[in-house]
Design a protein around this motif. Structure first.
Motif, PDB file in Angstrom:
ATOM      1  N   GLN A 187       0.829  -1.221   0.000  1.00 58.56           N
ATOM      2  CA  GLN A 187       0.000   0.000   0.000  1.00 58.56           C
ATOM      3  C   GLN A 187       0.859   1.265   0.000  1.00 58.56           C
ATOM      4  OE1 GLN A 187      -2.891  -0.613  -0.731  1.00 58.56           O
ATOM      5  NE2 GLN A 187      -3.100  -2.728  -0.038  1.00 58.56           N
ATOM      6  N   ASN A 236       5.184  -6.592 -20.418  1.00 65.16           N
ATOM      7  CA  ASN A 236       3.775  -6.566 -20.001  1.00 65.16           C
ATOM      8  C   ASN A 236       3.178  -7.964 -19.954  1.00 65.16           C
ATOM      9  OD1 ASN A 236       1.481  -5.134 -19.098  1.00 65.16           O
ATOM     10  ND2 ASN A 236       0.578  -5.169 -21.146  1.00 65.16           N
ATOM     11  N   GLN A 265       4.532 -13.779 -13.145  1.00 66.34           N
ATOM     12  CA  GLN A 265       4.042 -14.516 -11.985  1.00 66.34           C
ATOM     13  C   GLN A 265       4.753 -15.870 -11.860  1.00 66.34           C
ATOM     14  OE1 GLN A 265       0.091 -16.831 -11.404  1.00 66.34           O
ATOM     15  NE2 GLN A 265      -0.482 -14.684 -11.205  1.00 66.34           N
ATOM     16  N   TYR A 268       7.191 -16.930  -8.707  1.00 67.45           N
ATOM     17  CA  TYR A 268       6.989 -18.069  -7.800  1.00 67.45           C
ATOM     18  C   TYR A 268       8.173 -19.034  -7.829  1.00 67.45           C
ATOM     19  CZ  TYR A 268       2.365 -16.668  -6.248  1.00 67.45           C
ATOM     20  OH  TYR A 268       1.328 -15.998  -5.648  1.00 67.45           O
ATOM     21  N   ILE A 314       0.127  -9.267   1.227  1.00 69.04           N
ATOM     22  CA  ILE A 314       0.243 -10.027  -0.025  1.00 69.04           C
ATOM     23  C   ILE A 314       1.074 -11.290   0.153  1.00 69.04           C
ATOM     24  CG2 ILE A 314       2.240  -8.701  -0.848  1.00 69.04           C
ATOM     25  CD1 ILE A 314      -0.677  -9.999  -2.998  1.00 69.04           C
ATOM     26  N   MET A 352      -0.804 -14.522   0.441  1.00 65.83           N
ATOM     27  CA  MET A 352      -1.278 -15.120  -0.815  1.00 65.83           C
ATOM     28  C   MET A 352      -0.142 -15.824  -1.538  1.00 65.83           C
ATOM     29  SD  MET A 352      -4.023 -12.327  -2.069  1.00 65.83           S
ATOM     30  CE  MET A 352      -5.267 -11.798  -0.867  1.00 65.83           C
ATOM     31  N   HIS A 353       1.033 -15.227  -1.498  1.00 60.60           N
ATOM     32  CA  HIS A 353       2.184 -15.895  -2.099  1.00 60.60           C
ATOM     33  C   HIS A 353       2.397 -17.252  -1.444  1.00 60.60           C
ATOM     34  CE1 HIS A 353       3.907 -11.689  -3.274  1.00 60.60           C
ATOM     35  NE2 HIS A 353       3.056 -12.139  -4.165  1.00 60.60           N
ATOM     36  N   LEU A 377      -5.785  -4.242  -2.053  1.00 60.53           N
ATOM     37  CA  LEU A 377      -4.834  -5.253  -2.514  1.00 60.53           C
ATOM     38  C   LEU A 377      -5.280  -5.869  -3.841  1.00 60.53           C
ATOM     39  CD1 LEU A 377      -2.328  -6.099  -0.845  1.00 60.53           C
ATOM     40  CD2 LEU A 377      -3.496  -8.245  -0.357  1.00 60.53           C
ATOM     41  N   LEU A 435      -5.103  -5.294  -7.082  1.00 59.13           N
ATOM     42  CA  LEU A 435      -4.143  -5.515  -8.166  1.00 59.13           C
ATOM     43  C   LEU A 435      -3.086  -6.541  -7.763  1.00 59.13           C
ATOM     44  CD1 LEU A 435      -2.904  -4.750 -10.923  1.00 59.13           C
ATOM     45  CD2 LEU A 435      -1.644  -2.935  -9.725  1.00 59.13           C
ATOM     46  N   ALA A 436      -2.497  -6.364  -6.607  1.00 59.19           N
ATOM     47  CA  ALA A 436      -1.426  -7.258  -6.158  1.00 59.19           C
ATOM     48  C   ALA A 436      -1.943  -8.686  -6.002  1.00 59.19           C
ATOM     49  CB  ALA A 436      -0.845  -6.745  -4.838  1.00 59.19           C
ATOM     50  N   PHE A 461      -4.501 -10.142  -7.622  1.00 58.47           N
ATOM     51  CA  PHE A 461      -4.675 -10.755  -8.950  1.00 58.47           C
ATOM     52  C   PHE A 461      -3.299 -11.101  -9.531  1.00 58.47           C
ATOM     53  CE2 PHE A 461      -9.094  -8.794  -9.506  1.00 58.47           C
ATOM     54  CZ  PHE A 461      -9.736 -10.022  -9.484  1.00 58.47           C
ATOM     55  N   ALA A 462      -2.324 -10.208  -9.354  1.00 56.45           N
ATOM     56  CA  ALA A 462      -0.977 -10.505  -9.845  1.00 56.45           C
ATOM     57  C   ALA A 462      -0.430 -11.762  -9.191  1.00 56.45           C
ATOM     58  CB  ALA A 462      -0.046  -9.318  -9.594  1.00 56.45           C
ATOM     59  N   ALA A 463      -0.825 -11.978  -7.933  1.00 54.85           N
ATOM     60  CA  ALA A 463      -0.341 -13.149  -7.201  1.00 54.85           C
ATOM     61  C   ALA A 463      -1.114 -14.411  -7.543  1.00 54.85           C
ATOM     62  CB  ALA A 463      -0.423 -12.882  -5.700  1.00 54.85           C
ATOM     63  N   GLY A 464      -2.182 -14.261  -8.301  1.00 58.52           N
ATOM     64  CA  GLY A 464      -2.922 -15.441  -8.730  1.00 58.52           C
ATOM     65  C   GLY A 464      -4.259 -15.689  -8.047  1.00 58.52           C
ATOM     66  N   ILE A 505      -6.859  -8.292 -16.263  1.00 61.08           N
ATOM     67  CA  ILE A 505      -6.059  -9.402 -15.720  1.00 61.08           C
ATOM     68  C   ILE A 505      -6.247 -10.645 -16.586  1.00 61.08           C
ATOM     69  CG2 ILE A 505      -5.907 -11.029 -13.778  1.00 61.08           C
ATOM     70  CD1 ILE A 505      -4.587  -8.374 -13.115  1.00 61.08           C
ATOM     71  N   ASN A 509      -4.225 -10.742 -19.509  1.00 64.56           N
ATOM     72  CA  ASN A 509      -2.775 -10.684 -19.215  1.00 64.56           C
ATOM     73  C   ASN A 509      -2.190  -9.309 -19.546  1.00 64.56           C
ATOM     74  OD1 ASN A 509      -0.406 -11.881 -18.209  1.00 64.56           O
ATOM     75  ND2 ASN A 509       0.337 -12.350 -20.284  1.00 64.56           N
ATOM     76  N   LEU A 555      -1.068  -6.316 -17.900  1.00 69.98           N
ATOM     77  CA  LEU A 555      -0.723  -5.715 -16.616  1.00 69.98           C
ATOM     78  C   LEU A 555      -0.780  -4.192 -16.663  1.00 69.98           C
ATOM     79  CD1 LEU A 555       0.309  -5.814 -13.727  1.00 69.98           C
ATOM     80  CD2 LEU A 555       2.623  -6.108 -14.599  1.00 69.98           C
ATOM     81  N   GLN A 559      -3.016  -2.093 -14.187  1.00 68.71           N
ATOM     82  CA  GLN A 559      -2.427  -1.107 -13.281  1.00 68.71           C
ATOM     83  C   GLN A 559      -3.134   0.245 -13.408  1.00 68.71           C
ATOM     84  OE1 GLN A 559       1.512   1.221 -13.624  1.00 68.71           O
ATOM     85  NE2 GLN A 559       2.138  -0.811 -12.924  1.00 68.71           N
TER      86      GLN A 559
END
Lengths: 291, 291, 291, 291
Positions: free
Chosen positions: A170, A226, A232, A236, B169, B172-173, B192, B194-195, B197-200, B223, B226, B228, B232
């Motif tokens: 944030q 992009n 992702q 990971y 976040i 979630m990871h 959170l 955006l982050a 969704f980026a994390a899955g 998303i 794909n 980004l 964003q």
């Protein structure tokens, strides 16, 4: 034009067995980072155990880094100190030695007020002509600069970059929203790498580049393309390693990881101790898993 | 196949001037969410002030939601209660009434041990045939379930989904890494989005859909594509509004936001109070800015 | 026999206008503390801004304190440093100079493991023959030593005293209960003075003695007489002042308070700044109220 | 004249094997507390698992307590509820049934603003003629009322007492200093018993009285005699037991402790579970040690 983009690599400061700085080893470790394609080199960061060094050692490391990099990539020198006078001293030394920019975290013993922090940066900045990266990392420095204070620091002419290491995404959202797309903020929290790039960070300040430069670079490349799905997946692959090195402390984790990879990495300075055997074995597994 | 994907919308529970539940208004507010393209409807969530309702009120809201949605989208009914017996009661009621799944947060007065939490879920699950979403939100429920405990809860046959609302976040990871790509986790922390969704994350559980359904849907669509950069940009358009509604409390913020948009939204139940005039004006500005 | 009992007084380290240590002023401020009846003198504590001094300045202050006190009361010298090597250096210097004991807080940039902390103390202790007071103050040093770790440190032969400054009275209860009546623990949290004495603390380490030595001494005297009612009354007379000096930072608050009382107190070293005018006026009021 | 002084005893609410409230057992457990010399009886506190009871159960327990005590000592009935309307309902019920006073903690799911908390108390108070004890316990209720807010609550005519359970002794110092000696504040944090009395608390609200009434009474008697040394010795005799029952949760710890002492204590209501065997054995040891 941003000075630093992509991955800014943090070398460790290696010691010999009697806990003296090993400048020659430092230079060869720095060379590896340049050759692996770092977007910048940052000696005397937290990874470089800046606060554990004496004044003359800091100066020797600064000179050694600049000599070794020799202009191939920009160099960001850590110059933080508890007192304003010593911070100015080291910042001017770095500037004269040829640093591209300096990084400053407001170190604390007594908690500083926002006014004290602002004056500290302002006084240092007034003595410098190169840019300053304001570095927020309460876990090490002991002071948590609010996003609003960071925004205020950017009013000082040569404070032009922010490195945020709280691990709170944030903060970055706020910075981007409050400061616009032109602000240059960097992520210093390794496990936040994906989220920070998604949030618009200009770069990633990381010691992980000592161990997994390709994965770091590939993640940044996916972001540039992009391609969130690929970013992702790449994130990971390195996530558990990133978590580990943060949890165990970057100096000890990187020193051990280099050793595991067959690279001489010297010794730590007490009270910092090497990873215990169980952690060392865990790191062996994590490095095997990513390679 | 995942039951819920994309945006799961949380209706408020509106009250009349004497603080009684207004079922008819609840149904019209629910209808708006369905028509705006929600991927699921979740009555009796935190936004729906579940814990502030009496047993018969909860049952009336459950029935009203299912009747209104009428199978057009899946329905996730909140059935959490401090005691195991009452949780079972409401979960079974929801199942019989036709809920697609139930959401359960372990509410606390006395802090529960991990064993108590596990047994609580296990006993409720054993009385149900529909899936359970385990919901972690220490800021409201008072209990913080570690990622490791959440992972353990997934061993219970019909606990198949996790909703993580800590705003961290890294949780979630961890979930994604520890549980593999098959795990279905949802983000319940609005800033959170955006982050996560980026994390899955499979979806976003949000009350914001009451106010800005198009922006929410567009973010999810970006998303899915794909893209980004677009995600964003869309995220930053809604970020300040998302922060605001969380900071002020979802029931009061959504009630006010609907009113600002010309939609009847009833009253709150004490001790919850409406936004004060300054906050109300700030919300007017934020809604103007996104539209 | 306990080395220190009652009130252990912490002098500030005063600076001249160019922020250089003013040794002569330091000696006159130290003399005041001895003459006011301190049970011990503790130069180079947090109040004495130890971490803001260079090595040679620390040595000069150590020598000046010992020369001035000249054996009239025991002297406890702060010798903490981020590295083990420098801590040993300063501890040995203090011992040779005639210190009664040294005080060591495990300073942190990188968080230390319990093993690293233990080894740090153990290595320093092995190089000394005078007693060590282990000092816990996470608010300044950045490391919180658990009561269990503090207990373990007491296994090191010359670690014989504990100074607890977390402000959590339960820590002291634990220490007393786990270690028996023979353990010597000191309170370093000013607003905890009454509760700590009630819990059995051997003494109170305080900078307040610079400003209100009589009240400090009277509180301790009431405790010695087992007169709780009087101790309570005396405590509440000084409570708001104690809170204030802690909230504003001891170096700045004591420097201002001395000035208000007509005593020369020099300047602070940047980034530490003097009290702002509003705080200064508040301190004037508080000092008027207690006198 | 203070309504409650000394030890205010909190009975558990016992359940039968099917988890229904066992009123008859509740009355015999309450009788023990009266006969052991409690300065007051407080049914439906945290120990009495108030929030886990249905409305009719709360009413039955209220009536049973008042009938059993039958005017021998004052009775303080817990009437807290998430909603203002239900709090008023239970407070009026308690008043009509003959309660001496009611205790109210602002329970939270959504965090309340200070204004919402103040209005909550004010609206309840306006419907009552008996005194209200405002109860602060963020660990259970989820809301931390600042000392300044507690002070403000005392402006409401029949809010006349404060129970502080944060375990932070500074809160009590503030209350005493800000409100003068006339304010009536009670300590609800068991391990703070000695420090709170030293700070001037009028009484100690405790479930420990179910297990060690003599030690509790003796500690209070020593305080009344102004004998700090004896109070300290008595406190340390019970300290570890007090820590234990708080750490394990009062309902389970007291239920087990009574059983260990040969007193029927019924069952708990799920999700709360009985102490595990290791904790049970530890409690056996602790109870042996104090008797």
């Amino acid at each position: 034009m941003k000075i630093f983009e992509g991955i800014i690599a943090y070398p460790i400061t290696p010691f010999d067995q009697s806990e003296k700085v090993d400048i020659s080893l430092f230079q060869s470790l720095t060379e590896r980072l340049v050759q692996a394609g770092a977007g910048g080199i940052a000696p005397l960061g937290s990874t470089g155990v800046l606060p554990y060094l004496q004044d003359d050692e800091k100066e020797a490391v600064t000179l050694a880094a600049l000599q070794q990099v020799n202009g191939r990539v920009p160099v960001l020198v850590g110059v933080s100190h508890l007192t304003t006078e010593r911070t100015i001293h080291h910042a001017r030394f770095a500037e004269k030695a040829g640093a591209t920019a300096v990084m400053i975290i407001p170190m604390s013993y007594w908690k500083l007020t926002e006014e004290e922090i602002f004056r500290h940066y302002d006084r240092v900045a007034s003595q410098l002509s190169i840019p300053i990266m304001a570095y927020n990392n309460p876990a090490t420095g002991g002071i948590d600069m609010s996003p609003a204070l960071l925004k205020r620091l950017l009013e000082i002419p040569n404070v032009t970059m922010i490195k945020e290491s709280t691990g709170d995404i944030q903060r970055m959202h706020y910075l981007r929203k409050a400061l616009g797309e032109e602000v240059t903020f960097y992520n210093g929290s390794n496990p936040l790498a994906l989220a920070a790039f998604a949030a618009g960070a200009s770069g990633w300040c990381t010691a992980a580049f000592n161990l997994i430069p390709e994965l770091n670079n590939q993640l940044y490349a996916a972001i540039r393309k992009n391609d969130l799905a690929q970013a992702q997946a790449l994130f990971y692959r390195q996530f558990e390693l990133l978590q580990f090195i943060v949890a165990k402390g970057l100096p000890a984790a990187i020193q051990a990881g280099l050793k595991i990879q067959g690279i001489e990495s010297g010794y730590l300075r007490s009270p910092l101790q090497e990873l215990n055997p169980a952690d060392y074995q865990r790191l062996v597994q994590l490095l095997n898993a990513v390679n």
